[in-house]
Design an enzyme around this catalytic site. Structure first.
Site, PDB file in Angstrom:
ATOM      1  N   CYS A  40      66.547  47.315  63.085  1.00 31.84           N
ATOM      2  CA  CYS A  40      65.312  48.052  63.381  1.00 31.84           C
ATOM      3  C   CYS A  40      64.589  48.436  62.090  1.00 31.84           C
ATOM      4  O   CYS A  40      65.183  48.491  61.020  1.00 31.84           O
ATOM      5  CB  CYS A  40      65.679  49.297  64.188  1.00 31.84           C
ATOM      6  SG  CYS A  40      64.341  50.448  64.478  1.00 31.84           S
ATOM      7  N   HIS A  62      71.726  51.557  63.759  1.00 32.85           N
ATOM      8  CA  HIS A  62      71.687  52.598  64.800  1.00 32.85           C
ATOM      9  C   HIS A  62      71.367  52.043  66.184  1.00 32.85           C
ATOM     10  O   HIS A  62      71.163  52.816  67.107  1.00 32.85           O
ATOM     11  CB  HIS A  62      70.655  53.674  64.419  1.00 32.85           C
ATOM     12  CG  HIS A  62      69.256  53.140  64.368  1.00 32.85           C
ATOM     13  ND1 HIS A  62      68.789  52.420  63.308  1.00 32.85           N
ATOM     14  CD2 HIS A  62      68.238  53.203  65.260  1.00 32.85           C
ATOM     15  CE1 HIS A  62      67.536  52.076  63.546  1.00 32.85           C
ATOM     16  NE2 HIS A  62      67.185  52.519  64.723  1.00 32.85           N
ATOM     17  N   CYS A  92      73.947  67.079  73.995  1.00 31.97           N
ATOM     18  CA  CYS A  92      75.159  67.910  74.138  1.00 31.97           C
ATOM     19  C   CYS A  92      75.248  68.537  75.518  1.00 31.97           C
ATOM     20  O   CYS A  92      76.297  68.950  75.948  1.00 31.97           O
ATOM     21  CB  CYS A  92      75.212  68.982  73.049  1.00 31.97           C
ATOM     22  SG  CYS A  92      74.096  70.389  73.343  1.00 31.97           S
ATOM     23  N   CYS A  98      68.739  70.997  75.407  1.00 38.62           N
ATOM     24  CA  CYS A  98      69.371  70.150  76.432  1.00 38.62           C
ATOM     25  C   CYS A  98      69.268  70.785  77.817  1.00 38.62           C
ATOM     26  O   CYS A  98      69.168  70.085  78.818  1.00 38.62           O
ATOM     27  CB  CYS A  98      70.840  69.887  76.090  1.00 38.62           C
ATOM     28  SG  CYS A  98      71.054  68.590  74.843  1.00 38.62           S
TER      29      CYS A  98
HETATM   30 ZN   LIG Z   1      65.482  51.942  65.669  1.00 40.22          ZN
HETATM   31 ZN   LIG Z   2      71.897  69.686  72.993  1.00 39.68          ZN
END
Ligand SMILES: [Zn+2]
Ligand SMILES: [Zn+2]
Ligand SMILES: NC(=O)c1ccc[n+]([C@@H]2O[C@H](COP(=O)([O-])OP(=O)(O)OC[C@H]3O[C@@H](n4cnc5c(N)ncnc54)[C@H](O)[C@@H]3O)[C@@H](O)[C@H]2O)c1
Length: 370
Positions: A40, A62, A92, A98
């Protein structure tokens, strides 16, 4: 254990593929054997040294997909043999972000990840030999390697029937584009959409707009061969970009502009066009491109007062552990054509060739197969 990995030793220099040490997973961590990894722009950008937050030595990569080989203490959601996609944007499920449905930007391990370390503040990668100097992790993933150790919260468990050499694209650009249309913009059925840029991200946005039931999808790029790919992803119209692009879009929309526009080029001039091509009253411009350091977006405020809005989108607003598996399932159901994005297949030793191909804008994605 000893693994082969592509190490960024020095900015501006080719990566050096070599043997390094990978220590086993600690509490909350997982050892993943990589099967495939996309190359990428962000990897190349970091290798160039232009990124002010970059560091070396580090193992880049990644866009990985692989198989769980071992789990550390306290890992409850993954088991040996599970198929996973790596997440530079973890989830998480516990932090204030989140727990909100308004963002996918998890706060749990941001600081350590930014420093190239795992959540406990140390690295599992090191030079060969006793007391070998640590090598930092990149984006919390370091997937230009035969294996990696990552936190459980940064791995999405996917359908084991999904081919991993395709699933890896959901680790970054493809999910970013799909999510920009599906999560951030929440494109409405019957709407008129414009996507600037027909790279991995823009093509993903075209596909996302199609899945949302958009009626017209105009894709704008400078390269005719990329626009041909956009047509394959569901673009109803294509346009060669340039200074006239906004006027052309206004013309196509009775002078009003599009319901949804997307920028996937990284150019602030194009971001401005994407704002100006959005409709008065409710046009929403979603920005996904990463601009150069210090660059700013120039927008006439009146465009906003008259109802246009601008949104930014990181990883397409995708909450990785929940939504990447869903996107992979839609691919498996035949709703997303991933094969069209894979232009070259290379080995880890050929990783620098992957960068060369990207520099030459040859194809959308090169995939490293291990
Ligand atoms: Zn990427
Ligand atoms: Zn989180
Ligand atoms: N927000 C995120 O989480 C996220 C994730 C991945 C990538 N990105 C960023 O998204 C951007 C796109 O990534 P990509 O991998 O698709 O890049 P890419 O280079 O493959 O695609 C960019 C496309 O923009 C086109 N383009 C350039 N100038 C143009 C113009 N004036 N008008 C129309 N099109 C033009 C190019 O021809 C190219 O096809 C990059 O800036 C990348 O850093 C963001």
């Amino acid at each position: 254990m000893q693994i082969r990995a592509a190490v960024l030793e020095e900015f501006g220099q080719p990566l050096v593929v070599q043997d390094v040490q990978l220590h086993g997973p600690r509490t909350g961590e997982v050892l993943v054997r990589l099967v495939a990894c996309g190359v990428c722009h962000t990897d190349m950008y970091s290798a160039s040294g232009v990124d002010p937050s970059g560091y070396a030595p580090t193992v880049l990569g990644h866009e990985g997909a692989g198989v769980v080989e071992a789990v550390g203490d306290g890992v409850t959601g993954l088991a040996v043999g599970d198929h996973v996609v790596t997440l530079f944007s973890p989830q998480c499920r516990d932090c204030v972000h989140c727990r909100s449905d308004q963002t996918n930007i998890c706060l749990a391990i941001r600081e350590q990840q930014g420093q190239g370390l795992l959540p406990d503040g140390s690295a599992r990668l090191a030079r060969i030999g006793d007391g070998g100097e640590p090598i930092r992790h990149f984006m919390g993933t370091s997937t230009f390697a035969e294996a990696t150790v990552m936190p459980e919260i940064a791995l999405a468990k996917i359908n084991p029937d999904a081919p991993l050499d395709r699933a890896c694209l959901f680790a970054c650009g493809l999910s970013t584009g799909l999510g920009a249309a599906m999560n951030t913009a929440q494109v409405r059925p019957g709407s008129f959409c414009v996507v600037f840029g027909a790279g991995m991200v823009g093509l993903g946005a075209v596909a996302g707009a199609r899945l949302q039931g958009a009626e017209r999808i105009v894709c704008v790029d400078l390269a005719p061969e990329r626009l041909a790919l956009a047509a394959g992803q569901g673009a109803t119209d294509t346009l060669i970009g340039g200074p006239d692009a906004v006027d052309q879009i206004l013309e196509m929309t009775g002078g009003f502009g599009a319901d949804f526009t997307f920028e996937a080029t990284g150019s602030v001039a194009v971001m401005r066009q994407a704002v100006e091509a959005a409709r008065m009253g409710w046009g929403l411009c979603t920005v996904t491109g990463v601009a150069g350091k210090g660059q700013t977006l120039d927008v006439v405020p009146r465009l906003l007062i008259t109802g246009r809005r601008i949104a930014g989108s990181s990883f397409g607003g995708v909450k990785g552990r929940d939504q990447v598996p869903q996107l992979v399932d839609r691919y498996m159901a035949g709703e997303i054509d991933v094969d069209a994005f894979i232009s070259h297949r290379i080995t880890l030793d050929e990783v620098n060739r992957g960068f060369d191909l990207m520099r030459a804008a040859d194809g959308i994605r090169s995939i490293i197969e291990f």
